[in-house]
Scaffold this motif. Structure first.
Motif, mmCIF file in Angstrom:
data_model
loop_
_atom_site.group_PDB
_atom_site.id
_atom_site.type_symbol
_atom_site.label_atom_id
_atom_site.label_comp_id
_atom_site.label_asym_id
_atom_site.label_seq_id
_atom_site.Cartn_x
_atom_site.Cartn_y
_atom_site.Cartn_z
ATOM 1 N N ASP A 67 51.061 51.094 45.358
ATOM 2 C CA ASP A 67 49.878 51.883 45.005
ATOM 3 C C ASP A 67 49.428 51.555 43.583
ATOM 4 N N PHE A 68 50.372 51.436 42.666
ATOM 5 C CA PHE A 68 50.060 51.093 41.274
ATOM 6 C C PHE A 68 49.411 49.712 41.182
ATOM 7 N N PHE A 69 49.958 48.737 41.900
ATOM 8 C CA PHE A 69 49.379 47.389 41.868
ATOM 9 C C PHE A 69 47.949 47.390 42.405
ATOM 10 N N ARG A 70 47.711 48.131 43.497
ATOM 11 C CA ARG A 70 46.361 48.161 44.074
ATOM 12 C C ARG A 70 45.372 48.836 43.127
ATOM 13 N N ARG A 71 45.812 49.932 42.488
ATOM 14 C CA ARG A 71 44.914 50.607 41.548
ATOM 15 C C ARG A 71 44.619 49.722 40.344
ATOM 16 N N THR A 72 45.640 49.012 39.873
ATOM 17 C CA THR A 72 45.448 48.103 38.738
ATOM 18 C C THR A 72 44.484 46.984 39.111
ATOM 19 N N ALA A 73 44.631 46.444 40.330
ATOM 20 C CA ALA A 73 43.715 45.389 40.790
ATOM 21 C C ALA A 73 42.282 45.909 40.847
ATOM 22 N N GLY A 74 42.099 47.123 41.360
ATOM 23 C CA GLY A 74 40.759 47.689 41.437
ATOM 24 C C GLY A 74 40.146 47.912 40.075
ATOM 25 N N ALA A 75 40.953 48.395 39.140
ATOM 26 C CA ALA A 75 40.435 48.703 37.803
ATOM 27 C C ALA A 75 40.087 47.445 37.017
ATOM 28 N N HIS A 76 40.708 46.308 37.361
ATOM 29 C CA HIS A 76 40.478 45.068 36.617
ATOM 30 C C HIS A 76 39.756 44.015 37.451
ATOM 31 N N ASP A 77 39.176 44.463 38.569
ATOM 32 C CA ASP A 77 38.383 43.562 39.409
ATOM 33 C C ASP A 77 39.181 42.326 39.817
ATOM 34 N N ALA A 78 40.460 42.524 40.152
ATOM 35 C CA ALA A 78 41.343 41.416 40.542
ATOM 36 C C ALA A 78 41.377 41.285 42.060
ATOM 37 N N ARG A 79 41.272 40.069 42.550
ATOM 38 C CA ARG A 79 41.277 39.807 43.996
ATOM 39 C C ARG A 79 42.676 39.545 44.530
ATOM 40 N N ARG A 80 43.625 39.262 43.658
ATOM 41 C CA ARG A 80 44.975 38.909 44.104
ATOM 42 C C ARG A 80 46.012 39.781 43.410
ATOM 43 N N ILE A 81 47.093 40.029 44.128
ATOM 44 C CA ILE A 81 48.283 40.669 43.560
ATOM 45 C C ILE A 81 49.435 39.726 43.857
ATOM 46 N N ALA A 82 50.015 39.116 42.824
ATOM 47 C CA ALA A 82 51.086 38.132 43.008
ATOM 48 C C ALA A 82 52.443 38.796 42.809
ATOM 49 N N LEU A 83 53.327 38.609 43.781
ATOM 50 C CA LEU A 83 54.667 39.178 43.735
ATOM 51 C C LEU A 83 55.703 38.051 43.735
ATOM 52 N N GLY A 84 56.858 38.317 43.154
ATOM 53 C CA GLY A 84 57.840 37.271 42.915
ATOM 54 C C GLY A 84 58.894 37.082 43.987
ATOM 55 N N HIS A 85 58.672 37.572 45.202
ATOM 56 C CA HIS A 85 59.665 37.395 46.262
ATOM 57 C C HIS A 85 59.915 35.913 46.544
#
Length: 475
Positions: free
Chosen positions: A111-129
């Protein structure tokens, strides 16, 4: 092939990045996230990337958690980046929602990553798996008796915009890479605790299997998950082509004649899709789906079985009916939304997007899924919830207050659906909009409006809803 070249090959193969992408980078301070940040930084010029490192502080390990956050701020600054972080009281959330520590952490992190993406107009969320995480996930789900969907593991890309560029890289390769360029990282002490199944698989089972059975186990399991994922996607696509449920009060129905001649595998998949569309299905297992198949084959024209979460399945002549006899409503919890930005709220089965409009953009006529409000009247923060006893609002065009209960009755909204209608509310918990139906006239734009706010909701379909709830079993 060195690590960066390997990741570049993965990015090209799966089209993980586009030029000009703005990317939220999940940064825990561990070796995988530190390698991810460094690799994406090395690719920033080639792809014209903007990186937004984001860290969630769960407060579970006291001083150690604070040190993790400080470390991430320091390392982000080395790249000239500002860390976006948030702190939560995870123990309180665990008690409040009755979740396991891992499930609660996963829910708030995404939820935090999605909200951060929305607030910064980011199209991608990169995770380190990475590949070892994938191998652990597959083995854990295999031990629990998963089907092809579960054994597909973590997808390398997943809506909305989540990517895993390191998924074909092993933990050993990551550690070797960090050592070669002298990048520091933090170790999470909870990863050593044997109370978690994933930790036991990582520390006991995989080393045993590698030593005594298959030295290439991690790579082979990662490849197996990839193959199963591709086949699962194909089967799901085929099922969706054939899936044509009828709407009934409180649920959906399948025509049994449409299922005749299909393989057991296809019918099983369509039955599960109907369960998801009818209502909450997080507790549905293979055993429950199998019981529905047996119901289909039962003699007679009428029979019924009761499944978890209030889901009822009835065989009625040539129909198979799925309905929530006692639909589980959200308890009225408030789900805050970013303005502007976007957010998925799986509990309400919606995705929300908000955008500030210039006055010449305000629409005269809107879709049912949209509302335009006077932003300065709204008294944020804003959020969505479901109905509560005594709710009232002032329907636009009605001129006086009305009980939400009476509005639902007058609009002929089926009783089974009323507990799922999303209500947009402000800081004072006043209803601004009954999502999909009617605005409160007090918050409508007028000739004095200086700033307008567009709110759009999109219903998550069964597949998206289940996928959102099925966030990876990963720390």
């Amino acid at each position: 092939m060195n690590l960066i070249e390997k990741v570049k090959k993965t990015i090209r193969r799966y089209s993980l990045l586009e030029k000009g992408d703005r990317i939220v980078v999940g940064l825990s301070g561990g070796p995988d996230s530190m390698a991810l940040l460094n690799v994406l930084w090395s690719l920033r010029d080639a792809y014209d990337l903007t990186l937004i490192p984001a860290h969630m502080n769960y407060g579970m390990r006291g001083k150690e958690s604070e040190e993790d956050q400080g470390f991430c701020e320091q390392e982000a600054a080395r790249y000239g980046l500002v860390l976006i972080y948030e702190s939560v009281d995870l123990p309180a959330l665990i008690l409040d929602r009755g979740l396991s520590p891992q499930a609660a952490a996963r829910e708030i992190r995404y939820d935090f990553f999605r909200r951060t993406a929305g607030a910064h107009d980011a199209r991608r969320i990169a995770l380190g798996h990475h590949a070892d995480d994938q191998a652990e996930t597959l083995l854990m789900r295999l031990l629990r008796g998963a089907g092809t969907r579960g054994l597909s593991g973590m997808p390398i890309r997943r809506a909305p915009g989540i990517i895993r560029p390191l998924l074909h890289v092993t933990r050993e390769e990551i550690l070797s890479y960090l050592a070669s360029i002298r990048i520091p990282y933090r170790e999470d002490s909870s990863n050593q605790k044997g109370i978690y199944l994933r930790n036991r698989i990582r520390r006991e089972l995989i080393p045993l299997l590698v030593e005594r059975y298959n030295p290439n186990l991690v790579e082979d399991l990662q490849r197996t998950a990839e193959i199963l994922g591709e086949e699962e996607a194909f089967m799901q696509e085929e099922a969706e082509k054939r899936f044509s449920p009828m709407t009934i009060p409180g649920g959906v129905a399948l025509d049994l004649s449409d299922l005749k001649g299909l393989s057991h595998a296809m019918v099983r998949r369509m039955v599960r899709m109907a369960m998801v569309q009818a209502g909450e299905s997080s507790e549905i297992t293979f055993r429950h789906v199998d019981s529905v198949l047996k119901l289909m084959e039962a003699e007679g024209s009428a029979a019924r079985i009761d499944l978890p979460e209030g889901l009822k399945v009835r065989k009625s002549y040539e129909r198979l009916e799925f309905s929530m006899e006692n639909p589980k409503e959200s308890p009225g919890d408030l789900y805050e939304i970013p303005v502007p930005g976007s957010k998925r709220i799986p509990e309400l089965r919606i995705e929300v997007e908000s955008r500030v409009l210039s006055l010449d953009e305000t629409a005269d006529s809107l879709l049912k899924s949209e509302a335009v409000l006077d932003l300065d009247k709204c008294s944020g923060p804003l959020g969505f919830r479901t109905r509560r006893p005594g709710d009232i609002f002032y329907p636009k065009g009605f001129g006086k207050k009305k009980k939400v209960k009476r509005f639902f009755i007058d609009e002929k909204i089926p009783y089974m659906e009323r507990g799922r209608v999303p209500l947009l509310v402000n800081r004072e918990n006043e209803i601004l909009w009954i999502g999909g139906y009617r605005m409160d006239g007090r918050y409508a734009v007028d000739d004095k409006t200086r700033r307008a706010l567009l709110i759009q909701i999109r219903r998550l379909n069964g597949k998206e809803h289940e996928e959102t709830r099925r966030s990876p079993d990963i720390g």
